[in-house]
Scaffold this active site. Structure first.
Site, PDB file in Angstrom:
ATOM      1  N   HIS A 170       5.905   1.210  -2.802  1.00  0.00           N
ATOM      2  CA  HIS A 170       4.548   0.680  -2.971  1.00  0.00           C
ATOM      3  C   HIS A 170       3.654   1.623  -3.773  1.00  0.00           C
ATOM      4  CE1 HIS A 170       5.990  -2.181  -0.058  1.00  0.00           C
ATOM      5  NE2 HIS A 170       6.184  -1.202   0.811  1.00  0.00           N
ATOM      6  N   ARG A 171       4.256   2.453  -4.618  1.00  0.00           N
ATOM      7  CA  ARG A 171       3.530   3.419  -5.449  1.00  0.00           C
ATOM      8  C   ARG A 171       2.749   4.437  -4.623  1.00  0.00           C
ATOM      9  NH1 ARG A 171       4.069   2.889 -10.486  1.00  0.00           N
ATOM     10  NH2 ARG A 171       2.154   3.953 -11.023  1.00  0.00           N
TER      11      ARG A 171
END
Length: 192
Positions: A170-171
């Protein structure tokens, strides 16, 4: 968790050497010229340790001119298969003649001859011209060792900052940064 950026680099680099298919020692080298124009290219790491990161090149090419004008550089190692990168920023000095000679002696004969034949980064009319110069160097050094050209040698990037970036879902990446101080290294984290 180590607070020694070079020990952490050694660990990550060992993993990259076992997992990257080609050139695990490839690094992007960013420089700027006297007018501030940036330039980036890939070079190969040929030595590293607490004193810095070493690469070798022609001292008459564009990167050498940039480093003569502004002796600072940034490096980037990107290991896609590991989903990691390491950023290095620091000052640049020449390696010693003895270091350059020792590394040059480890290169293949063809690479040694190529160092003599190439006017790196200068315009080339056609490939045949370069190949003819290469053949001239083969004849010039036939039957003997190929000495290091006087215009060829190494550079050492002595870091003042090293960042270790690890991809996360999810970065939400993990970024550890080490900054050199008068007493050693200070470690911290950066937001992704």
């Amino acid at each position: 968790m180590t607070t020694d950026p070079f020990a952490l680099f050694d660990s990550w680099f060992a993993e990259a050497r076992s997992s990257e298919i080609n050139d695990s020692n490839a690094m992007a080298l960013a420089t700027v010229d006297a007018s501030g124009q940036p330039s980036v290219r890939m070079v190969l790491l040929k030595g590293h340790g607490p004193d810095g990161f070493v690469f070798y090149t022609n001292h008459e090419g564009r990167k050498a001119a940039d480093l003569a004008a502004v002796p600072k550089a940034a490096l980037l190692f990107h290991w896609k298969s590991l989903r990691r990168q390491i950023r290095v920023e620091g000052t640049v000095t020449h390696t010693t003649a003895a270091e350059s000679d020792a590394y040059f002696a480890t290169r293949s004969r063809d690479s040694q001859l190529g160092a003599w034949a190439s006017d790196q980064s200068r315009p080339l009319a056609d490939r045949a011209t370069f190949e003819a110069r290469y053949e001239e160097m083969q004849a010039r050094f036939a039957g003997g060792d190929v000495p290091r050209p006087p215009h060829w040698g190494g550079y050492r990037v002595t870091p003042h900052a090293i960042e270790f970036w690890q991809d996360r879902a999810h970065r939400l990446h993990e970024r550890r940064v080490f900054t050199r101080t008068a007493d050693g290294w200070r470690e911290g984290l950066l937001y992704p």
